[in-house]
Design a protein around this motif. Structure first.
Motif, mmCIF file in Angstrom:
data_model
loop_
_atom_site.group_PDB
_atom_site.id
_atom_site.type_symbol
_atom_site.label_atom_id
_atom_site.label_comp_id
_atom_site.label_asym_id
_atom_site.label_seq_id
_atom_site.Cartn_x
_atom_site.Cartn_y
_atom_site.Cartn_z
ATOM 1 N N CYS A 107 73.882 -21.076 22.428
ATOM 2 C CA CYS A 107 74.314 -22.018 21.385
ATOM 3 C C CYS A 107 73.155 -22.483 20.505
ATOM 4 O O CYS A 107 73.379 -23.090 19.458
ATOM 5 N N PHE A 108 71.934 -22.182 20.908
ATOM 6 C CA PHE A 108 70.755 -22.740 20.214
ATOM 7 C C PHE A 108 70.118 -21.684 19.322
ATOM 8 O O PHE A 108 69.045 -21.170 19.626
ATOM 9 N N TYR A 109 70.802 -21.365 18.219
ATOM 10 C CA TYR A 109 70.403 -20.267 17.343
ATOM 11 C C TYR A 109 69.831 -20.752 16.017
ATOM 12 O O TYR A 109 69.664 -19.976 15.094
ATOM 13 N N ARG A 110 69.533 -22.060 15.926
ATOM 14 C CA ARG A 110 68.935 -22.594 14.694
ATOM 15 C C ARG A 110 67.766 -23.512 15.023
ATOM 16 O O ARG A 110 67.877 -24.382 15.891
ATOM 17 N N VAL A 111 66.672 -23.307 14.289
ATOM 18 C CA VAL A 111 65.462 -24.103 14.462
ATOM 19 C C VAL A 111 65.478 -25.272 13.470
ATOM 20 O O VAL A 111 65.907 -25.116 12.326
ATOM 21 N N VAL A 112 65.023 -26.418 13.943
ATOM 22 C CA VAL A 112 64.811 -27.597 13.095
ATOM 23 C C VAL A 112 63.317 -27.643 12.762
ATOM 24 O O VAL A 112 62.501 -27.901 13.643
ATOM 25 N N ILE A 120 66.928 -31.951 6.125
ATOM 26 C CA ILE A 120 66.276 -30.866 6.853
ATOM 27 C C ILE A 120 67.073 -29.579 6.685
ATOM 28 O O ILE A 120 68.279 -29.553 6.937
ATOM 29 N N LEU A 122 67.809 -26.099 8.216
ATOM 30 C CA LEU A 122 67.659 -25.343 9.460
ATOM 31 C C LEU A 122 67.272 -23.896 9.154
ATOM 32 O O LEU A 122 67.431 -23.418 8.033
ATOM 33 N N GLU B 6 78.510 -25.281 12.163
ATOM 34 C CA GLU B 6 78.091 -24.204 13.070
ATOM 35 C C GLU B 6 77.302 -23.103 12.378
ATOM 36 O O GLU B 6 76.428 -22.495 12.986
ATOM 37 N N LEU B 11 70.917 -29.790 8.642
ATOM 38 C CA LEU B 11 70.912 -30.552 9.894
ATOM 39 C C LEU B 11 71.852 -31.747 9.728
ATOM 40 O O LEU B 11 71.618 -32.621 8.891
ATOM 41 N N THR B 22 72.244 -35.638 22.772
ATOM 42 C CA THR B 22 71.523 -35.247 23.981
ATOM 43 C C THR B 22 70.298 -34.440 23.582
ATOM 44 O O THR B 22 70.342 -33.686 22.618
ATOM 45 N N VAL B 24 67.382 -31.871 25.339
ATOM 46 C CA VAL B 24 66.857 -31.101 26.464
ATOM 47 C C VAL B 24 65.407 -30.764 26.161
ATOM 48 O O VAL B 24 65.117 -30.218 25.098
ATOM 49 N N GLU B 78 58.637 -26.488 19.273
ATOM 50 C CA GLU B 78 59.792 -26.006 18.505
ATOM 51 C C GLU B 78 60.976 -26.889 18.821
ATOM 52 O O GLU B 78 61.133 -27.344 19.957
ATOM 53 N N MET B 79 61.802 -27.154 17.812
ATOM 54 C CA MET B 79 63.049 -27.876 18.018
ATOM 55 C C MET B 79 64.206 -26.994 17.554
ATOM 56 O O MET B 79 64.111 -26.329 16.523
ATOM 57 N N ARG B 80 65.274 -27.002 18.353
ATOM 58 C CA ARG B 80 66.487 -26.303 17.937
ATOM 59 C C ARG B 80 67.676 -27.242 18.063
ATOM 60 O O ARG B 80 67.615 -28.248 18.769
ATOM 61 N N VAL B 81 68.764 -26.878 17.409
ATOM 62 C CA VAL B 81 69.998 -27.651 17.503
ATOM 63 C C VAL B 81 71.110 -26.685 17.923
ATOM 64 O O VAL B 81 71.031 -25.488 17.622
ATOM 65 N N ASP B 82 72.108 -27.198 18.631
ATOM 66 C CA ASP B 82 73.151 -26.282 19.112
ATOM 67 C C ASP B 82 74.284 -26.144 18.096
ATOM 68 O O ASP B 82 74.267 -26.757 17.029
ATOM 69 N N CYS B 83 75.246 -25.305 18.442
ATOM 70 C CA CYS B 83 76.302 -24.916 17.511
ATOM 71 C C CYS B 83 76.993 -26.119 16.884
ATOM 72 O O CYS B 83 77.155 -26.176 15.666
ATOM 73 N N ASP B 84 77.411 -27.087 17.701
ATOM 74 C CA ASP B 84 78.162 -28.214 17.136
ATOM 75 C C ASP B 84 77.261 -29.425 16.848
ATOM 76 O O ASP B 84 77.765 -30.496 16.498
ATOM 77 N N GLN B 85 75.974 -29.227 16.960
ATOM 78 C CA GLN B 85 74.971 -30.214 16.547
ATOM 79 C C GLN B 85 75.070 -31.549 17.284
ATOM 80 O O GLN B 85 74.761 -32.602 16.727
ATOM 81 N N ASP B 86 75.488 -31.495 18.566
ATOM 82 C CA ASP B 86 75.434 -32.733 19.357
ATOM 83 C C ASP B 86 74.344 -32.682 20.419
ATOM 84 O O ASP B 86 74.219 -33.596 21.238
ATOM 85 N N THR B 87 73.555 -31.606 20.403
ATOM 86 C CA THR B 87 72.447 -31.477 21.354
ATOM 87 C C THR B 87 71.258 -30.846 20.647
ATOM 88 O O THR B 87 71.424 -29.899 19.884
ATOM 89 N N TRP B 89 67.290 -29.242 21.383
ATOM 90 C CA TRP B 89 66.435 -28.666 22.425
ATOM 91 C C TRP B 89 65.004 -28.706 21.893
ATOM 92 O O TRP B 89 64.744 -28.197 20.802
#
Lengths: 140, 140
Positions: A107-112, A120, A122, B6, B11, B22, B24, B78-87, B89
């Motif tokens: 699910c983590f296929y985009r970098v911030v 921002i 992505l 998605e 962002l 959340t 991670v 590095e920062m990433r965001v998930d598909c629905d942008q509620d998490t 990483w």
């Protein structure tokens, strides 16, 4: 006295106001972060008992076996719980080409991008589709 | 039409009812899962702008720079965001001997045995203390 939640050996999950704990799923072999979802008590119990990942969908408000629609089930190789027991971590063997409902492995296929202010933009990373979600999920 | 949350490049974090996403945090070198915490909009903004991890403590209801008490800051590689942008990483360079307030490298130092029913006895794993939390955190 040490805190029994943090230093004890009894699983005592700290469910939130909605009855959920957070669950982080990583690939047991590569260590890759695949997805983050939630479990209620029933999903957690079924996962522990079966060794297959069950979640609770907040949007659908329903217990959900991972892969029940797509066939992309997750076999749990190891489960851990964190210090305050509000998060579980499962290392899984991901069946099929991916864990994400968008058709990707993770699910983590985009970098911030960092060190920025304001809006921002992505950047896609590891974003190739490994399956066609329209072919895999039932159309209602 | 693809879903802009998605498949888009803006962002647009999906904060929950408490205004949180959340987060991670994994070790950028080893891939090890260090901790799972939460960010509000301000913590996320500060993290993006500074490249240092900021969180929001649900128990203390306060913005919190990781390491502000312990010195164990996290530099975000590095920062990433998930598909629905509620998490989100973050892959971090963990300064100091550990990320967990119990004195360990990672918060996930106990295994939940699988294929069991009833009360679950946890098992310590990778649970050695790497620092003394009593020496590191201020006593109030």
């Amino acid at each position: 006295m040490s805190d029994p939640i943090e230093e004890g050996l009894l699983l005592a999950p700290k469910f939130d106001a909605d009855g959920l704990v957070t669950c982080v799923a990583t690939d047991a072999k590569s260590g890759e972060l695949l997805m983050v979802a939630h479990m209620n008590a029933e999903a957690l119990r079924r996962t522990v008992e079966s060794g297959e990942a069950w979640y609770f969908s907040r949007s659908r408000k329903a217990l959900w076996k991972k892969g029940e629609s797509s066939g992309h089930t997750q076999r749990v190789i190891e489960m851990r719980v964190d210090c305050d027991q509000d998060t579980v971590w499962i290392k899984v063997e991901q069946n099929g080409p991916g864990a994400c409902h968008t058709g990707r492995r993770s699910c983590f296929y985009r970098v911030v991008p960092l060190n920025q202010t304001g809006a921002i933009a992505l950047q896609f990373r590891d974003a190739e589709k490994t399956f066609d979600p329209n072919a895999v999920y039932d159309k209602k």
